[in-house]
Design a protein around this motif. Structure first.
Motif, short mmCIF file in Angstrom:
data_model
loop_
_atom_site.label_atom_id
_atom_site.label_comp_id
_atom_site.label_asym_id
_atom_site.label_seq_id
_atom_site.Cartn_x
_atom_site.Cartn_y
_atom_site.Cartn_z
N LEU A 109 -5.95 16.96 5.26
CA LEU A 109 -5.83 16.56 6.66
C LEU A 109 -6.90 17.15 7.57
N GLY A 110 -7.50 18.25 7.15
CA GLY A 110 -8.44 18.94 8.03
C GLY A 110 -7.70 19.47 9.24
N LYS A 111 -8.20 19.14 10.41
CA LYS A 111 -7.54 19.56 11.65
C LYS A 111 -6.69 18.44 12.25
N GLU A 112 -6.54 17.35 11.50
CA GLU A 112 -5.80 16.20 12.01
C GLU A 112 -4.30 16.45 12.03
N GLN A 113 -3.59 15.61 12.78
CA GLN A 113 -2.14 15.64 12.82
C GLN A 113 -1.59 15.06 11.51
N PRO A 114 -0.25 15.09 11.33
CA PRO A 114 0.33 14.40 10.16
C PRO A 114 -0.20 12.97 10.05
N LEU A 115 -0.23 12.47 8.86
CA LEU A 115 -0.83 11.16 8.62
C LEU A 115 0.21 10.19 8.08
N ARG A 116 0.25 9.01 8.65
CA ARG A 116 1.09 7.93 8.16
C ARG A 116 0.25 7.02 7.28
N ALA A 117 0.75 6.67 6.10
CA ALA A 117 0.01 5.82 5.17
C ALA A 117 0.96 4.82 4.54
N ARG A 118 0.42 3.90 3.77
CA ARG A 118 1.23 2.96 3.02
C ARG A 118 1.61 3.60 1.68
N ALA A 119 2.86 3.42 1.26
CA ALA A 119 3.30 3.97 -0.03
C ALA A 119 3.52 2.86 -1.05
N GLU A 120 4.29 1.83 -0.69
CA GLU A 120 4.57 0.72 -1.61
C GLU A 120 4.32 -0.61 -0.91
N LEU A 121 3.70 -1.51 -1.65
CA LEU A 121 3.45 -2.87 -1.19
C LEU A 121 4.17 -3.84 -2.12
N MET A 122 4.76 -4.87 -1.56
CA MET A 122 5.46 -5.87 -2.36
C MET A 122 4.83 -7.24 -2.12
N LYS A 123 4.63 -7.98 -3.19
CA LYS A 123 4.09 -9.32 -3.06
C LYS A 123 5.16 -10.24 -2.48
N VAL A 124 4.80 -10.93 -1.40
CA VAL A 124 5.72 -11.84 -0.73
C VAL A 124 5.43 -13.27 -1.15
N GLU A 125 4.16 -13.62 -1.16
CA GLU A 125 3.71 -14.93 -1.64
C GLU A 125 2.25 -14.78 -2.02
N ASP A 126 1.62 -15.84 -2.50
CA ASP A 126 0.23 -15.75 -2.91
C ASP A 126 -0.63 -15.22 -1.78
N HIS A 127 -1.44 -14.22 -2.09
CA HIS A 127 -2.41 -13.62 -1.16
C HIS A 127 -1.75 -12.85 -0.01
N VAL A 128 -0.46 -12.59 -0.10
CA VAL A 128 0.21 -11.86 0.99
C VAL A 128 1.04 -10.72 0.40
N LEU A 129 0.78 -9.51 0.86
CA LEU A 129 1.58 -8.35 0.51
C LEU A 129 2.24 -7.81 1.76
N ALA A 130 3.36 -7.15 1.58
CA ALA A 130 4.04 -6.51 2.71
C ALA A 130 4.27 -5.05 2.39
N GLU A 131 4.04 -4.19 3.35
CA GLU A 131 4.34 -2.78 3.18
C GLU A 131 5.85 -2.60 3.28
N VAL A 132 6.46 -2.05 2.22
CA VAL A 132 7.91 -1.88 2.21
C VAL A 132 8.34 -0.42 2.12
N SER A 133 7.39 0.48 1.90
CA SER A 133 7.68 1.92 1.93
C SER A 133 6.51 2.62 2.60
N THR A 134 6.83 3.60 3.43
CA THR A 134 5.84 4.32 4.20
C THR A 134 5.68 5.73 3.66
N ALA A 135 4.46 6.23 3.67
CA ALA A 135 4.19 7.61 3.29
C ALA A 135 3.87 8.44 4.53
N LEU A 136 4.39 9.65 4.57
CA LEU A 136 4.02 10.62 5.59
C LEU A 136 3.46 11.85 4.89
N VAL A 137 2.26 12.27 5.31
CA VAL A 137 1.64 13.47 4.75
C VAL A 137 1.65 14.52 5.85
#
Length: 223
Positions: free
Chosen positions: A147-175
């Motif tokens: 993180l360096g000197k940055e605040q906590p970081l929000r990231a993507r954890a899990e992506l799920m395929k919804v349809e062709d060429h489209v993913l959705a973030e369904v789980s969030t990561a916090l560091v």
């Protein structure tokens, strides 16, 4: 419903709607046709999830403190449950909150993460885990690397395929740093954001990089 509640519900729907990510799926494995379904009417996001579950990965230097740190997180979650006006409407009230030590397929980050577009966790999942949030807790030395000197970081954890060429973030990561647990900024900003709720308090604004503070000279005239 109060004006505040209506506005915040709209905020949640808007946040969920923004989770869709258009991608080129060439080279990715095909997802089975009977995959879990995306659910946009609450913050759990996956229809098979029955309540809020959070998994926790601790840096190796923190493992002896696992009981203390998990206890602090559970207290923060209990406080959020009591204070957040959208807890019930977001689907979290239908079952007790569960916290588990250890996340599926989730290696602890060890290199510097960017604040935008980071992926920390399993990534593309044919069968998303029951965990809405993956929490990575770092000791000070590893936090300096990640993180360096940055605040906590929000990231993507899990992506799920919804349809062709489209993913959705369904789980969030916090560091986060271990020292973030139990603080007002974690309880009011980062934890709600990590579970898919609007923050109770917006994060403090970061001054522009070219900001130069004014100093008073000996003559009493601002420089």
């Amino acid at each position: 419903m109060s004006k505040f509640a209506r506005r915040e519900v709209a905020h949640v729907v808007a946040m969920v709607g923004m989770l869709f990510i258009g991608v080129r799926c060439a080279g990715m494995e095909e997802v089975e046709s009977e995959h879990p379904h995306l659910m946009l009417d609450n913050a759990l996001l996956v229809g098979e999830r029955t309540g809020l579950q959070v998994c926790v990965e601790l840096a190796p230097a923190l493992r002896e403190r696992s009981g203390e740190l998990l206890g602090a997180l559970k207290s923060d979650l209990a406080l959020l449950r009591e204070r957040h006006p959208l807890w019930e409407k977001s689907g979290f009230g239908q079952a007790p909150v569960r916290v588990q030590l250890g996340c599926p397929g989730a290696a602890m980050p060890s290199a510097r993460l960017e604040s935008k577009g980071a992926l920390v966790g399993p990534g593309l999942s044919e069968r998303p885990s029951p965990f809405r949030t993956f929490l990575y807790v770092l000791d000070d030395a590893r936090a300096q690397e990640v993180l360096g000197k940055e605040q906590p970081l929000r990231a993507r954890a899990e992506l799920m395929k919804v349809e062709d060429h489209v993913l959705a973030e369904v789980s969030t990561a916090l560091v986060i740093r271990a020292s973030d647990l139990g603080t007002p900024s974690f309880q009011e900003t980062w934890l709600p954001t990590g579970v898919g709720l609007p923050p109770l308090r917006e994060p403090a604004a970061v001054p522009p990089a070219d900001f130069v503070p004014k100093f008073s000279g000996g003559s009493g005239v601002s420089q």
